[in-house]
Design a protein around this motif. Sequence first.
Motif, PDB file in Angstrom:
ATOM      1  N   TRP A 194      37.917  36.074  56.959  1.00  0.00           N
ATOM      2  CA  TRP A 194      38.324  34.958  57.394  1.00  0.00           C
ATOM      3  C   TRP A 194      38.283  34.786  55.281  1.00  0.00           C
ATOM      4  O   TRP A 194      36.725  34.722  54.896  1.00  0.00           O
ATOM      5  CB  TRP A 194      37.896  33.576  57.768  1.00  0.00           C
ATOM      6  CG  TRP A 194      38.009  34.195  59.449  1.00  0.00           C
ATOM      7  CD1 TRP A 194      38.999  33.691  59.899  1.00  0.00           C
ATOM      8  CD2 TRP A 194      37.271  34.807  59.861  1.00  0.00           C
ATOM      9  NE1 TRP A 194      39.041  33.815  60.961  1.00  0.00           N
ATOM     10  CE2 TRP A 194      37.658  34.691  61.382  1.00  0.00           C
ATOM     11  CE3 TRP A 194      35.911  35.763  60.293  1.00  0.00           C
ATOM     12  CZ2 TRP A 194      37.221  35.043  62.201  1.00  0.00           C
ATOM     13  CZ3 TRP A 194      35.682  35.666  61.000  1.00  0.00           C
ATOM     14  CH2 TRP A 194      36.084  35.336  62.167  1.00  0.00           C
ATOM     15  N   THR A 208      28.415  29.395  49.507  1.00  0.00           N
ATOM     16  CA  THR A 208      26.313  28.785  50.305  1.00  0.00           C
ATOM     17  C   THR A 208      27.270  27.370  49.779  1.00  0.00           C
ATOM     18  O   THR A 208      27.623  26.249  49.179  1.00  0.00           O
ATOM     19  CB  THR A 208      25.455  29.038  48.687  1.00  0.00           C
ATOM     20  OG1 THR A 208      25.946  30.406  48.612  1.00  0.00           O
ATOM     21  CG2 THR A 208      23.773  28.059  49.460  1.00  0.00           C
ATOM     22  N   LEU A 268      35.077  24.545  44.575  1.00  0.00           N
ATOM     23  CA  LEU A 268      35.810  25.610  45.688  1.00  0.00           C
ATOM     24  C   LEU A 268      37.562  25.088  45.590  1.00  0.00           C
ATOM     25  O   LEU A 268      37.533  24.048  46.714  1.00  0.00           O
ATOM     26  CB  LEU A 268      35.345  26.355  46.541  1.00  0.00           C
ATOM     27  CG  LEU A 268      36.288  27.547  46.817  1.00  0.00           C
ATOM     28  CD1 LEU A 268      36.175  28.748  46.438  1.00  0.00           C
ATOM     29  CD2 LEU A 268      35.592  28.121  48.600  1.00  0.00           C
ATOM     30  N   MET A 321      35.269  36.206  51.923  1.00  0.00           N
ATOM     31  CA  MET A 321      35.712  37.396  51.321  1.00  0.00           C
ATOM     32  C   MET A 321      35.605  37.803  50.006  1.00  0.00           C
ATOM     33  O   MET A 321      36.863  37.733  49.386  1.00  0.00           O
ATOM     34  CB  MET A 321      36.971  38.103  52.326  1.00  0.00           C
ATOM     35  CG  MET A 321      36.623  38.304  54.079  1.00  0.00           C
ATOM     36  SD  MET A 321      38.447  39.226  54.245  1.00  0.00           S
ATOM     37  CE  MET A 321      38.315  40.407  54.274  1.00  0.00           C
TER      38      MET A 321
HETATM   39  N1  LIG Z   1      25.304  39.014  45.968  1.00  0.00           N
HETATM   40  C1  LIG Z   1      24.019  38.617  46.141  1.00  0.00           C
HETATM   41  O1  LIG Z   1      22.994  39.148  45.667  1.00  0.00           O
HETATM   42  C2  LIG Z   1      23.919  37.336  47.309  1.00  0.00           C
HETATM   43  C3  LIG Z   1      22.220  37.791  47.540  1.00  0.00           C
HETATM   44  C4  LIG Z   1      22.083  36.622  48.631  1.00  0.00           C
HETATM   45  C5  LIG Z   1      23.452  35.949  49.155  1.00  0.00           C
HETATM   46  N2  LIG Z   1      24.291  35.907  48.528  1.00  0.00           N
HETATM   47  C6  LIG Z   1      25.537  34.918  48.855  1.00  0.00           C
HETATM   48  O2  LIG Z   1      26.741  35.866  49.547  1.00  0.00           O
HETATM   49  C7  LIG Z   1      26.940  34.653  49.802  1.00  0.00           C
HETATM   50  C8  LIG Z   1      28.388  35.772  49.001  1.00  0.00           C
HETATM   51  O3  LIG Z   1      28.808  35.762  48.456  1.00  0.00           O
HETATM   52  P1  LIG Z   1      29.369  36.373  46.706  1.00  0.00           P
HETATM   53  O4  LIG Z   1      29.279  36.764  45.710  1.00  0.00           O
HETATM   54  O5  LIG Z   1      30.393  36.994  47.585  1.00  0.00           O
HETATM   55  O6  LIG Z   1      30.440  35.183  46.651  1.00  0.00           O
HETATM   56  P2  LIG Z   1      31.516  34.471  46.470  1.00  0.00           P
HETATM   57  O7  LIG Z   1      31.664  33.586  45.832  1.00  0.00           O
HETATM   58  O8  LIG Z   1      32.430  35.800  45.534  1.00  0.00           O
HETATM   59  O9  LIG Z   1      32.236  35.142  47.815  1.00  0.00           O
HETATM   60  C9  LIG Z   1      31.965  33.593  48.715  1.00  0.00           C
HETATM   61  C10 LIG Z   1      33.614  34.015  49.232  1.00  0.00           C
HETATM   62  O10 LIG Z   1      33.451  32.628  50.759  1.00  0.00           O
HETATM   63  C11 LIG Z   1      35.167  31.866  50.395  1.00  0.00           C
HETATM   64  N3  LIG Z   1      34.332  31.349  51.370  1.00  0.00           N
HETATM   65  C12 LIG Z   1      34.363  29.380  51.046  1.00  0.00           C
HETATM   66  N4  LIG Z   1      34.254  28.609  52.428  1.00  0.00           N
HETATM   67  C13 LIG Z   1      34.572  30.010  53.061  1.00  0.00           C
HETATM   68  C14 LIG Z   1      34.751  29.341  54.494  1.00  0.00           C
HETATM   69  N5  LIG Z   1      34.683  28.223  55.026  1.00  0.00           N
HETATM   70  N6  LIG Z   1      35.243  30.405  55.487  1.00  0.00           N
HETATM   71  C15 LIG Z   1      35.759  31.487  55.032  1.00  0.00           C
HETATM   72  N7  LIG Z   1      35.557  32.225  53.414  1.00  0.00           N
HETATM   73  C16 LIG Z   1      34.762  30.527  52.901  1.00  0.00           C
HETATM   74  C17 LIG Z   1      35.095  31.683  49.350  1.00  0.00           C
HETATM   75  O11 LIG Z   1      36.881  31.645  49.308  1.00  0.00           O
HETATM   76  C18 LIG Z   1      35.064  33.127  48.514  1.00  0.00           C
HETATM   77  O12 LIG Z   1      36.152  33.818  48.666  1.00  0.00           O
HETATM   78  C19 LIG Z   1      27.372  33.432  49.377  1.00  0.00           C
HETATM   79  O13 LIG Z   1      26.708  32.641  50.201  1.00  0.00           O
HETATM   80  C20 LIG Z   1      25.891  33.971  48.185  1.00  0.00           C
HETATM   81  O14 LIG Z   1      24.934  32.935  48.041  1.00  0.00           O
HETATM   82  C21 LIG Z   1      24.774  36.848  48.220  1.00  0.00           C
END
Ligand SMILES: NC(=O)c1ccc[n+]([C@@H]2O[C@H](COP(=O)([O-])OP(=O)(O)OC[C@H]3O[C@@H](n4cnc5c(N)ncnc54)[C@H](O)[C@@H]3O)[C@@H](O)[C@H]2O)c1
Length: 437
Positions: A82, A171, A129, A21
């Motif tokens: 989560w 990721t 992280l 989230m």
């Molecule tokens: N923003 C975009 O345009 C975009 C595009 C394609 C893919 N994505 C993918 O979407 C995902 C989210 O992107 P974001 O910008 O929100 O990243 P973010 O870092 O802001 O959010 C990811 C969250 O996941 C949490 N996390 C990590 N491992 C976890 C686990 N095992 N269980 C629960 N939570 C966990 C982290 O604490 C973090 O709050 C990434 O994998 C990113 O590569 C984003």
Amino acid sequence: MGEAREIEAPKDRLGVLMSGMGAVATTFMAGIELVKKGLAEPVGSLTQIGTVRLGKRTEDRSPKIRDFVPLQSAGDLVFGGWDALPDDAYEAAVAAGVLEKDHLNAVRNDLKEIRPMLAVFDPRYVHRLSATHVREYGSLREAIELVREDIRAFKRDHGLERVVMVNCASTEAYAQPREAHFTLENFERALDRSDPAVSPAMIYAYAALMEDVPYANGAPSLAVDIPALTQLAGARGVPIAGKDFKTGQTWMKTVIAPGLKARMLGLEGWFSANILGNRDGEVLEDPESLKSKEVSKLSVLEHILQPGLYPELYDDISHVVKINYYPPRGDAKEGWDNIDIYGWLGYPMQIKVNFLARDSILAAPMVLDLALFLDLAQRANMGGIQEWLSFYFKSPMTLPELYPEHDLFIQLMKLKNTLRTIMGEEVIHHTGLDYYE
Ligand SMILES: NC(=O)c1ccc[n+]([C@@H]2O[C@H](COP(=O)([O-])OP(=O)(O)OC[C@H]3O[C@@H](n4cnc5c(N)ncnc54)[C@H](O)[C@@H]3O)[C@@H](O)[C@H]2O)c1
């Protein structure tokens, strides 16, 4: 006209659970609350704004998608999820720095109520992280039971019958399917021995499938796309889709590359550079996570351009993708593309694209559309891989014997024709010959 599928009406409310989230998830949730209050428009969402033409062009029938198919109303969503950090959705949205203060203040109370459940986290899969909000568990079986119980509790607490899950977590380190992932039996055995080949993303996905919760993978991590879980989704009839939201540079690529191919113009090379400064970017600084993203981004050109069919145009393309973490930018990613093309008699030309994007602003409407479409798929009894949702992904899932369609316009046609088909309308093939006969 074909026969419409029987689709149960979307009663009550729909739960949307997000593993992770952070920026994308909170921008999605805040956006829905703002739209509900009439303070913003759901720009970028096909389910909310898109239309679908039905019948002939002379019939003048182009309803909104949401009026044509029985989708859950976006105002009737209930959020949960989560995270490996303890912040509630408001704090996480503030930290993500995507939305402006006025917007955040207007939905502060709604977001404050959304608190993440403890994450199933494994530092071997996400290195950069400092995870402080994580579950203790003795074995992978136990981890799965805990996530399944979380899903059931979420449903109970909110009085929900239907829930979908979207993976929005950081990721994970690059992994290719291996022995433990090849079959469901192998995977079950891997769970029994708590094999490190099973990642947290796979645990959430497995738990979702066992609870009959449709699942979309927005991250490039290996998850429901391993053969074992695809098999499980098929066997249980649970819709799945993935992976890696197609938001910025890759979206552009899947718009421009089909244009080059349509005109039979050659391509010598495509150099893509990105800077981004959000937490996603920080996690991607780790070479193992970066590899997952790069592999996902690199696959599109080859599939669109089909060098096997057009060796004189697309043999030996030099395709380079660079992603750099640059904190001052936050979520406001910048991408540069230099495209070396050639035309008649091989004369060279160049296209330059400079995209000043906002990552989560582009991704948030995709979370909404995927949640609503996956729920529709479940009510329409469409289990397993939902190829018609390829439109949303950098690495679309297909059956192993099929190559994925990356061309954005083929993907959109596939999506709309799927909607027409399940509603008993004719697919539209665009020949138009019948008008002239
Ligand atoms: N923003 C975009 O345009 C975009 C595009 C394609 C893919 N994505 C993918 O979407 C995902 C989210 O992107 P974001 O910008 O929100 O990243 P973010 O870092 O802001 O959010 C990811 C969250 O996941 C949490 N996390 C990590 N491992 C976890 C686990 N095992 N269980 C629960 N939570 C966990 C982290 O604490 C973090 O709050 C990434 O994998 C990113 O590569 C984003």
